[in-house]
Enzyme design. Structure first.
Site, PDB file in Angstrom:
ATOM      1  CG  LEU A 332       3.087   2.451   5.393  1.00  0.00           C
ATOM      2  CD1 LEU A 332       3.429   1.127   5.771  1.00  0.00           C
ATOM      3  CD2 LEU A 332       3.988   3.443   5.874  1.00  0.00           C
ATOM      4  N   GLY A 333       0.834   3.042   1.202  1.00  0.00           N
ATOM      5  CA  GLY A 333       0.749   3.263  -0.077  1.00  0.00           C
ATOM      6  C   GLY A 333      -0.668   2.673  -0.455  1.00  0.00           C
ATOM      7  CB  VAL A 340       0.249  -0.950   2.435  1.00  0.00           C
ATOM      8  CG1 VAL A 340       1.104  -1.361   3.494  1.00  0.00           C
ATOM      9  CG2 VAL A 340      -0.045  -2.119   1.327  1.00  0.00           C
ATOM     10  CE  LYS A 354      -0.062  -6.498   0.026  1.00  0.00           C
ATOM     11  NZ  LYS A 354       0.145  -7.642  -1.021  1.00  0.00           N
ATOM     12  CG  ASP A 452       3.478  -9.388 -10.401  1.00  0.00           C
ATOM     13  OD1 ASP A 452       3.653  -8.716 -11.526  1.00  0.00           O
ATOM     14  OD2 ASP A 452       2.648  -8.569  -9.572  1.00  0.00           O
TER      15      ASP A 452
END
Length: 632
Positions: A332-333, A340, A354, A452
């Site tokens: 996904l990323g 991920v 993740k 963050d």
């Protein structure tokens, strides 16, 4: 020679055990079932009438049939639950409360009594919080459960984490239900769903009991003797022993020869290893040092997890992580933290996994994320379903968010794939994030500072409900602690509060999150103009400075002529709130509870804030941020 030594040991084992036989003691572990229930097998056991003298199964997991043929589980003290399903492969038990089953308007009488049972709530559950017979409650905004209210006393239900203040009630009960049965994010919709959700039941995971761990480790099957009041271990050779089969119940001759063979083979192998280590000690020294370092990090993580008590989430093995992601097939990323992947749980629920890089720091971010999110339960906080920790292999399992991150909608480069968000939806997202931060700062037993907050760390579900994610930078502190100590800066350039990188501006506190939130919602507005929050400081288009001038002069803020009056009002409200949040001095910024109030209130009640001293550190000034934050 080394291979020969171990071959010799196993040769002795197999040649001395060919006549010992292997008998599966299935007669001690019968399978039963009720007329309307699942099969009852180990570690569950069946009892009808008086208790058997001895049985095969965990002492705490006895089941029986009622008069209608339903399987019943009765945990102490005297509660009854219908057993709807038992998933033996994944150790999952599905229960429905006997007192509320098949009732149109059920009144929850109790929570499930976990106590010392070898059971824990599944991450697929959510908690409903019932308030009964409330004499004082908010006069508007929270609808009561009419069928459970009587006279002036009213009853209410909330998804845990969404409770509001101002209630004085005689009784409060927390009940677990399946997450997929709750689709409404507002209290009004929940009133129509709670009865069906309670009737559908909830899930429990079971674990090996302490009394049975030694028996199962010796390849035995655990049981209990009611006459002797002790744990039994049914062994594969047909014998029954106390606690353990002591290696599986094989013949003593074969076991002795195996030990002798292993000693001889091990001795030869150890000698060879000593020779190799002596010969290559200089080459092995850095490798050994690295192994010790990794082992120390792993021990520190395990110790920190244990010191925070039992975590309310599931711990997966690495093989389970591989299985749920189909060997990491769908990515996904990717970011500085790792990758991920999309996956599926055993019930086909989609998840995002993740997988952290093995070389990622000393494990601090992993520990922060596991411990921080496992303490939360809120509609605007991403739901952590479980984690994996095996040596250097670390992974986190979350609910899958089909709409990805907020960042791709703000800096939208593909209008066909990702159509721009409406102003109303942007306002809803900003409000949801604010409520999530308010919960982290005030709603938890321990205050959580995120450090963050940025668009890429805000995930959107299928209904565009925002979820705060990525707690790798988070810091936990007590609710009474206003200023915290922190070494170095943490966060992402462009969103870091001034006091985080330079203590001359004030102490670091929850107001540092407020600053990051303010920069983010200004970016949400500025995304329509494609103005970057990280624009050069020398640039005349640095957005907060540019937008303040327009607000101060009362200019029309419409980005295009098609904006309606309501949309322009939403835009201006978000800007004013954002400018209040990025005030340079922390004490001048509002708390997140006030931010929520401002976003929900009228634009006429908002005052223009003082112009902030707008400045954000360059990358060279907070170089540590580029190494401790993700760029996903």
């Amino acid at each position: 020679m080394f291979k020969f030594a171990f071959f010799f040991a196993f040769f002795l084992f197999f040649t001395t055990n060919t006549t010992s036989g292997s008998h599966n003691n299935t007669s001690s572990c019968p399978t039963n079932s009720c007329k309307n229930g699942p099969k009852i097998s180990y570690p569950f056991w069946f009892s009808q009438g008086s208790l058997p003298d001895q049985y095969c199964g965990y002492q705490e997991l006895g089941l029986f049939c009622d008069d209608n043929g339903n399987a019943i589980f009765s945990p102490p003290p005297g509660k009854y639950y219908y057993v709807k399903d038992i998933d033996y492969a994944n150790h999952i038990l599905k229960l429905v409360d006997f007192d509320t089953a098949n009732i149109t308007c059920p009144r929850a009488l109790h929570s499930f009594p976990l106590g010392n049972l070898p059971l824990s709530h599944s991450p697929l559950n959510s908690n409903l919080n019932f308030y009964y017979n409330c004499t004082h409650y908010p006069s508007s905004g929270v609808p009561p459960i009419e069928c459970l209210s009587s006279g002036a006393n009213r009853s209410f239900v909330f998804l845990m984490g969404n409770e509001t203040e101002g209630f004085d009630c005689q009784e409060k009960v927390v009940v677990a239900v399946l997450k997929d049965q709750i689709t409404s994010h507002d209290d009004g919709g929940l009133i129509n769903e709670f009865a069906g959700a309670m009737n559908e039941g909830f899930l429990l995971d079971w674990q090996t009991t302490t009394n049975c761990a030694e028996c199962e480790a010796s390849n035995g099957t655990c049981g209990y003797s009611n006459t002797r009041k002790e744990t039994l271990c049914f062994c594969k050779d047909g014998t029954t022993k106390s606690n353990t089969c002591q290696g599986g119940g094989g013949s003593r001759t074969g076991l002795s020869r195996l030990i002798i063979g292993l000693i001889i083979g091990g001795g030869i192998g150890a000698l060879l290893i000593c020779i190799l280590v002596y010969s290559f000690r200089r080459k092995l020294s850095p490798i050994v040092s690295e192994i010790r370092k990794v082992k120390k990090i792993h021990q520190d993580i395990e110790a920190l997890i244990r010191s925070n008590g039992p975590l309310p989430i599931k711990r997966y093995s690495y093989s389970e992580i591989k299985k749920m992601t189909n060997s990491f097939q769908s990515k996904l990323g990717q970011g500085g933290y790792g990758q991920v992947y999309k996956g599926n749980l055993s019930n086909n629920s989609p998840v995002a996994v993740k997988v952290l890089n093995a070389s990622k720091g000393n494990g601090e971010e992993f520990m922060n994320e596991v411990i921080s999110i496992s303490r939360t339960s809120h509609v605007n906080i991403v739901n952590l379903l479980g984690f994996c920790l095996e040596g250097q292999k670390k992974a986190l399992v979350y609910d899958y968010m089909p709409n990805g991150s907020l960042e791709k909608f703000i800096h939208n480069k593909n209008l066909e794939t990702n159509p721009p968000l409406s102003w109303e939806r942007l306002h809803h997202i900003a409000e949801g994030i604010a409520k999530g931060l308010e919960y982290l700062h005030r709603g938890c037993n321990t205050r959580i500072l995120h450090f963050d907050i940025k668009p890429s760390n805000i995930l959107l579900d299928k209904k565009f409900c925002p979820k705060i994610s990525d707690f790798g930078m988070a810091k936990l502190c007590s609710n009474t602690q206003s200023i915290i100590s922190m070494y170095g800066a943490r966060g992402t350039v462009g969103y870091i509060a001034p006091e985080v990188w330079n203590r001359n501006f004030g102490g670091v506190s929850y107001k540092s999150d407020v600053y990051s939130y303010g920069m983010m919602i200004l970016e949400m507005v500025g995304g329509r103009q494609s103005i970057s929050i990280e624009a050069s400081h020398s640039s005349e288009t640095y957005f907060p400075d540019w937008i303040y001038k327009h607000v101060e002069l009362g200019s029309n803020l419409a980005w295009d002529e098609g904006m309606t009056t309501d949309e322009n009002e939403i835009c201006k409200k978000m800007i004013i709130v954002g400018l209040w949040c990025i005030q340079t001095i922390p004490s001048d910024r509002p708390a997140m509870s006030k931010v929520v109030e401002m976003l929900e209130g009228s634009i006429d009640q908002l005052q223009i804030p003082p112009k902030p001293f707008i400045f954000s550190p360059t990358k060279t000034q907070v170089d540590i941020c580029t190494t401790t934050s993700s760029s996903d």
